[in-house]
Scaffold this active site. Structure first.
Site, PDB file in Angstrom:
ATOM      1  N   ARG A   1      86.247   3.486   4.332  1.00  0.00           N
ATOM      2  CA  ARG A   1      86.706   2.840   5.189  1.00  0.00           C
ATOM      3  C   ARG A   1      88.103   2.660   5.633  1.00  0.00           C
ATOM      4  NH1 ARG A   1      82.141   3.061   6.189  1.00  0.00           N
ATOM      5  NH2 ARG A   1      80.506   1.398   5.801  1.00  0.00           N
TER       6      ARG A   1
ATOM      7  N   CYS B   1      73.310  -7.323   5.892  1.00  0.00           N
ATOM      8  CA  CYS B   1      73.417  -6.623   7.154  1.00  0.00           C
ATOM      9  C   CYS B   1      72.875  -5.613   7.057  1.00  0.00           C
ATOM     10  CB  CYS B   1      74.955  -6.447   7.487  1.00  0.00           C
ATOM     11  SG  CYS B   1      75.794  -5.632   5.974  1.00  0.00           S
TER      12      CYS B   1
END
Lengths: 646, 548
Positions: free
Chosen positions: A384, A338
């Protein structure tokens, strides 16, 4: 302790989220690690424990005559609404919690103060329970095609990668280092999964620093080497999991994606999974819908649609399926990336692994998979999951989506997974709780520096010790559903809302009886009976030898229900909000309800609902027990509450 | 009646059948008066597909002309939501077959329907028909006898054509009164007892709307009857399944509602439930959404929402919850009605009984409940189930109320998987049988029609068939455990789900879930066997046998 401005507040009310008139009065305690609410009710010891590290947000509302309201949202989707009598006290609790729930330094994290009664040797064993090299050995590595490279020892080439990495046999250190210089954060293409059957692999990396036209010979050689390591295949896929537009935008910043012309024999593919910011907002929107007080069906479905959450889950699963099929059916290797290669890449690689390899559908296998594709490859758990005070823009439910993908698969293939949904929910809870060292830090280097192995405990061995709670009774290793590649449908109607996670603490929404628990009890009893039968047969054989037939049979009590299994109390739930406020205005007094009570069943249902939570720390699950015991022990009150709902 | 006049082509060879979950097959197609029969003639497989023509909801035909000759394709959409496709060589044959199907799948005359021809070798027409009757129900309920009586005022169906011959009414109301009350209620459906709650003696009554009309007529006898119901209690509730506005508007067309002044001890609760055409349209939209190939999540969720089907499920369950709450927790009797009292009224009274009464939750109990509350109470099956979601015919009286009931029962079963004695397979079977059946149970719109047709004498009974040993194994819930408690469903949107087993029945995903159900059944059987073999009673019995 210096952050606790007020250790104890009396006469605090804890409101029920769904029917706020239903409340409990008690005392609120703040400790170094938990907020504890103890209900003042003679005879009942009802406690709600909330770990500070699970607190996600705090909202203090304006004071009213009845007190000052403090709303606590937790990372495990629990919502608590306290009403504290005096504004001043509420203020103090608010400030204390704000500080306690946002540690500034890693050593303030709960895992460093969590001390179960385990000695150093046992702790070492705990951490050795999972061994990634063993999993690579299971895949058949190293072999003549793939070797373990020491190029990243001391994290010199990529500081977010693990020390142990598998690379193609032909990849020389200069090629690796050259390739790493052409990739974001030095995350060069490396192996994530190898298929013994056909040599196809899943490799992962970050985006190339290609900009509009840059090339890197070593990177091209690296991909070539990966392709060559799959002798039966003449091309490989390069999958960019971002939407094309995002990838193009990255080119302006000197990043981007592979140009098919520069690499020999690659097929390039975009798979549009949105970025962490979109996912964060999506989950937030979905949670707003989950927390609506009395939504209509349309409110709920519209909200679910608007949140886009299921669409994103489907995108991740679709990507996983694409890769799994390429590997298993076409025998083609895939390189996945990604942007940085630690969010979407981790999701997609691990979903593909679950689809490909039945081992990852077992208890131990799923743990290894998370250890491999998430922890070792540097998914930034600390950022996160917001373990430490930090940038709110870094927070994102990327791992939640992986766990949900696994759950969606379990719903489609009820016999294919060794573990149950409780296993996933417990893992989810502990990813955020900071009770174990596994998810602390953003990568292996940070974890080594923090000395987590010596100072904290490992979740994996805890889960393994308690595995009886997490076994899916329908799992059959020999079932056709369990074999080889899973082929799920991704028709939109196959995706469900995961109530058991997102509305986990709204007990009234869940089925009142659990097939799974019943089957587990049956399974256990079947096993006992089989053993009993075997021993009886043995005895009979012995007796036959002695030719003595008149030995009295040992009576075995037989009941239609598995031993000690009662659901009665669970059933004695109260009717809910069918009335739409009508009974509030009704002059009639509700009569004493007919209830069924006995202490035995009370205990059973409690132990069912405690979900194998950690009794010592009392995190999360303990508090989910309290609404139950309230229902079952104080019916007249809950009766009143049900009538006055809304 | 000669069916042959509708059959121009009875047999076609070399037909290809495509159906869900199976590979395509080539074979012979045969049309009879009631069936479509396909037999696979490929070597090794002797697959046969027998489809009741009545099950066919709609057909679409398309033709292709090739050099090798023309051929046609018929797409058959069934009422059980299955879609089949037949490739038929020869255009003319194809058109003939299509025409036969179109005519024979919707025969008007009830006496020509298949149940009158179905003669299985395993059953005789002299077998008992039905599970119970109101007479029997009454005589078994000793608690009723004090204050309630069985009236046969409707023995020739003249007082209320849609009621059975016997009904249960308060003892203090005589038959003359009932006749007067019947004139005051739409279709003659005067208030009758449908459920007696043994725990507190409270009851559920049901009726149709009162015919107050624009000039607010009232009827003394109706008031007296209802007063007799709550005799000794301070009040009762009337749950009207229409909105207040709908109820008030009904006055313009001769209907109406119970006014506060005339029924002072009754508190009226308006709970709007969707009915009739709107419900049918909701089903059509949902089935369409489920059949769509689209891969778009937003589109699916918005279509699911837009169909409103789950909203109707939610409303039905929460209204039933309210009804049960009034009776069980609030301790008052309730009268339920909407307008005709044959649809939503039956829906919520049935669901409330399942919630409160454990005896309705066994396999027999549930079938008996359906027989009493739907078949005997006059739900017009013939009208409501004439067509299902695929039909292109203009909607008349169709409405999937019974299907909605089955969906709601399925939701209950999901939430209380141990509390109901029957399986999902039973609900699916009933959903199919209501629309097309070998049996006479769902024929006609009420008992009067069934008597006139001689359904009892000339057809077999579905409910009896479902209780035969082999069927019973398949339709009972292996996890069932009796509980005396009420099972209060959660009606939060998060708790309700699309009934995949029915609406997505013909997709492979549903097959995985069926496998899981099979696994569950095996586990329970295995455990049961072991438990039995180690049970002292049975071991002793086997010892006795040995000693003999």
């Amino acid at each position: 302790m210096e952050h606790i401005r007020l250790p104890k507040v009396d006469n605090v009310r804890l409101l029920d989220r769904i029917s706020p008139r239903r409340s409990r009065v008690g005392t609120l305690y703040l400790t170094a690690t938990h907020t504890i609410f103890v209900e003042n009710e003679a005879g009942v010891r009802n406690e709600t424990w909330v770990l500070h590290s699970l607190v996600c947000s705090l909202e203090k509302q304006a004071a009213t005559a009845s007190g000052c309201s403090l709303l606590i949202h937790c990372k495990n989707f629990q919502v608590l609404n306290f009403v504290i009598p005096r504004e001043r006290e509420c203020h103090d609790v608010h400030l204390s919690l704000q500080r306690l729930s946002q540690p500034e330094r890693p050593d303030e994290l709960y895992c460093f103060s969590y001390k179960p009664n385990i000695d150093a040797e046992e702790r070492r064993q705990e951490w050795d329970f999972l061994d990634l090299r063993a999993d690579y050995r299971r895949m058949g590595l190293p072999n003549s095609l793939w070797k373990l490279s020491s190029v990243n020892q001391h994290y010199k080439v990529s500081d977010t990668y693990p020390a142990d990495l598998f690379v193609p046999e032909s990849a020389t250190p200069p090629v690796i280092v050259g390739s790493s210089k052409f990739r974001s954060r030095g995350r060069f293409p490396t192996l994530s999964y190898y298929s013994k059957e056909n040599h196809a692999t899943i490799c992962r990396s970050s985006q190339p620093l290609s900009g509009f036209s840059a090339r890197c010979l070593e990177d091209e050689q690296m991909l070539e080497a990966i392709l060559r390591s799959n002798p039966r295949s003449d091309f490989m896929y390069v999958v960019d999991t971002r939407p094309k537009l995002n990838a193009i935008a990255n080119r302006a910043a000197g990043k981007g994606y592979e140009n098919e012309d520069n690499y020999s024999n690659i097929k390039f593919q975009f798979i549009g999974i949105e970025n962490i910011h979109v996912m964060r907002n999506s989950q937030q929107k979905m949670m707003e819908v989950c927390e609506l007080r009395s939504p209509s069906m349309s409110d709920f479905l519209e909200g679910l649609e608007t949140s886009g959450w299921l669409k994103h889950i489907k995108a991740v699963l679709d990507a996983g399926i694409f890769i799994a099929k390429a590997v298993a059916e076409e025998g083609v290797s895939v390189l996945v990336h990604c942007s940085d290669g630690w969010d979407r890449t981790a999701q997609v690689c691990s979903v593909a692994c679950v689809l490909l390899d039945p081992h990852y559908r077992t208890l131990r296998g799923l743990m290894v998979l998370i250890e491999k594709d998430w922890i070792s490859f540097g998914h930034k758990f600390s950022h996160r999951c917001n373990h430490l005070q930090g940038d709110p823009k870094e927070v994102s439910p990327v791992i939640d989506q992986f766990l949900e993908c696994v759950w969606q698969l379990m719903e489609q293939f009820p016999c294919a997974f060794e573990f149950n949904a409780r296993f996933l929910i417990t893992i989810h809870s502990h990813i955020y709780s900071c009770q174990y060292g596994n998810f602390i830090g953003n990568n292996q280097r940070e974890r080594t520096e923090l000395g987590l192995r010596g100072k904290t405990h490992s979740l994996w061995s805890y889960l393994w010790m308690n595995r009886a709670d997490y076994i899916n009774p329908l799992y059959r290793p020999d079932h056709s559903q369990t074999q080889g590649l899973l082929r799920p449908s991704t028709a939109p109607y196959c995706f469900k809302f995961w109530r058991a996670l997102y509305n986990r603490f709204d007990r009234g929404m869940h089925p009142r009886q659990s097939v799974e628990d019943y089957l587990s009890a049956i399974q256990e009893e079947t096993q006992q009976l089989e053993e009993q039968l075997a021993s009886h047969k043995q005895k009979i054989a012995q007796l036959e030898q002695k030719q003595e037939w008149s030995v009295p049979q040992k009576a075995v009590p037989f009941d239609k229900s598995p031993t000690g299994w009662t659901f009665c109390n669970d059933l004695a739930n109260t009717p809910q909000d069918y009335t739409g406020g009508f009974f509030t205005s009704s002059p009639c007094q509700p009569r004493a309800p007919i209830t069924f009570q006995n202490e035995e069943s009370n205990k059973t249902s409690e132990s069912i609902l405690s979900n194998g939570s950690d009794q010592e720390s009392g995190i999360a699950d303990v508090s989910c027990r309290s609404p139950l015991s309230e229902d079952s022990t104080r019916d007249p009150d809950s009766d009143e509450a049900a009538y006055s709902a809304s | 009646m000669e069916f042959s006049e509708h059959i121009k082509t009875a047999n076609v060879e070399d037909v290809v059948l495509r159906q869900p979950l199976h590979p395509p097959g080539r074979g012979t197609l045969c049309i009879t008066g009631h069936h479509l029969l396909f037999s696979d003639r490929e070597e090794g497989s002797c697959r046969q597909v027998l489809l009741l023509l009545r099950n066919i909801d709609a057909i679409e035909k398309s033709g292709v002309c090739r050099l090798s000759g023309s051929s046609g394709t018929i797409t058959i959409k069934c009422k059980d939501l299955r879609v089949l496709q037949l490739d038929i060589p020869g255009m003319e044959e194809c058109l003939n077959i299509a025409r036969s199907i179109e005519t024979l799948s919707c025969l008007d005359s009830m006496s020509e329907l298949y149940p009158f021809f179905y003669r299985p070798s395993s059953a005789s027409l002299r077998d008992q028909w039905g599970l119970s009757s109101l007479e029997r129900h009454y005589s078994q309920m000793k608690e009723l006898h004090d204050r309630w009586r069985l009236s046969t005022v409707n023995r020739d169906f003249s007082v209320c054509p849609s009621y059975p011959q016997a009904v249960i009414v308060p003892k203090s109301t005589d038959d003359d009164m009932l006749e007067k009350v019947a004139k005051f209620r739409q279709g003659g459906r005067f208030p009758v007892l449908c459920y007696y709650h043994k725990k507190n003696g409270m009851v559920i009554m049901r009726s149709s709307q009162p015919l107050t009309g624009a000039n607010r007529k009232h009827c003394r006898e109706d008031e007296q009857l209802l007063q007799a119901v709550i005799d000794g209690s301070d009040k009762g509730y009337i749950i009207d399944t229409r909105s207040s506005q709908q109820a008030l508007q009904a006055r313009m067309t001769g209907g109406g509602l119970e006014s506060k002044s005339c029924y002072s001890s009754w508190k009226r609760l308006q709970r709007q439930m969707e009915r009739g055409k709107a419900l049918q349209e909701s089903l059509i939209k949902l089935v369409e959404a489920c059949g769509e190939e689209s891969n778009n999540m937003d589109r699916w969720l918005s279509k699911l929402e837009n169909s409103k089907w789950l909203s109707h499920v939610q409303t039905a369950l929460s209204t039933a919850g309210l009804l049960a709450e009034c009776v069980e927790r609030d301790g008052h009797s309730v009268l339920v009605h909407g307008s005709e009292g044959t649809d939503s009224t039956l829906l919520i009274s049935t669901l409330a009984q399942l919630i409160m009464d454990p005896s309705c939750r066994t396999l027999e109990g549930f079938l008996t409940l359906l027989e009493r509350e739907w078949v005997q109470a006059g739900h017009p099956f013939q009208q409501r189930c004439a067509h299902s979601a695929h039909s292109h015919a203009r909607l008349q009286q169709e409405s999937p109320v019974f299907l909605l009931l089955l969906d709601c029962v399925w939701q209950l079963w999901r939430q209380f998987p141990l509390a109901l004695g029957f399986s999902e397979a039973l609900l699916l079977r009933l959903a199919t049988e209501a629309y097309a059946s070998d049996y006479g149970t769902f024929l006609g719109n009420n008992q009067q029609e069934r008597c006139a047709l001689g359904v009892k004498e000339n057809t077999h009974c579905l409910f009896q068939a479902l209780l035969r040993p082999r069927e019973r194994d398949c339709y009972s819930n292996p996890l069932y455990e009796h509980t005396e408690l009420a099972i209060w469903p959660s009606v939060y949107p998060q708790s309700l789900q699309l009934w995949r087993g029915f609406f997505l029945r013909w997709t492979p995903q549903t097959h995985h879930l069926e496998e899981a159900q099979e696994e569950i059944r095996n586990m329970v059987i295995e455990w049961g066997k072991l438990a039995l073999s180690s049970c002292p009673a049975s071991t002793r019995r086997s010892e006795d046998v040995q000693n003999m």
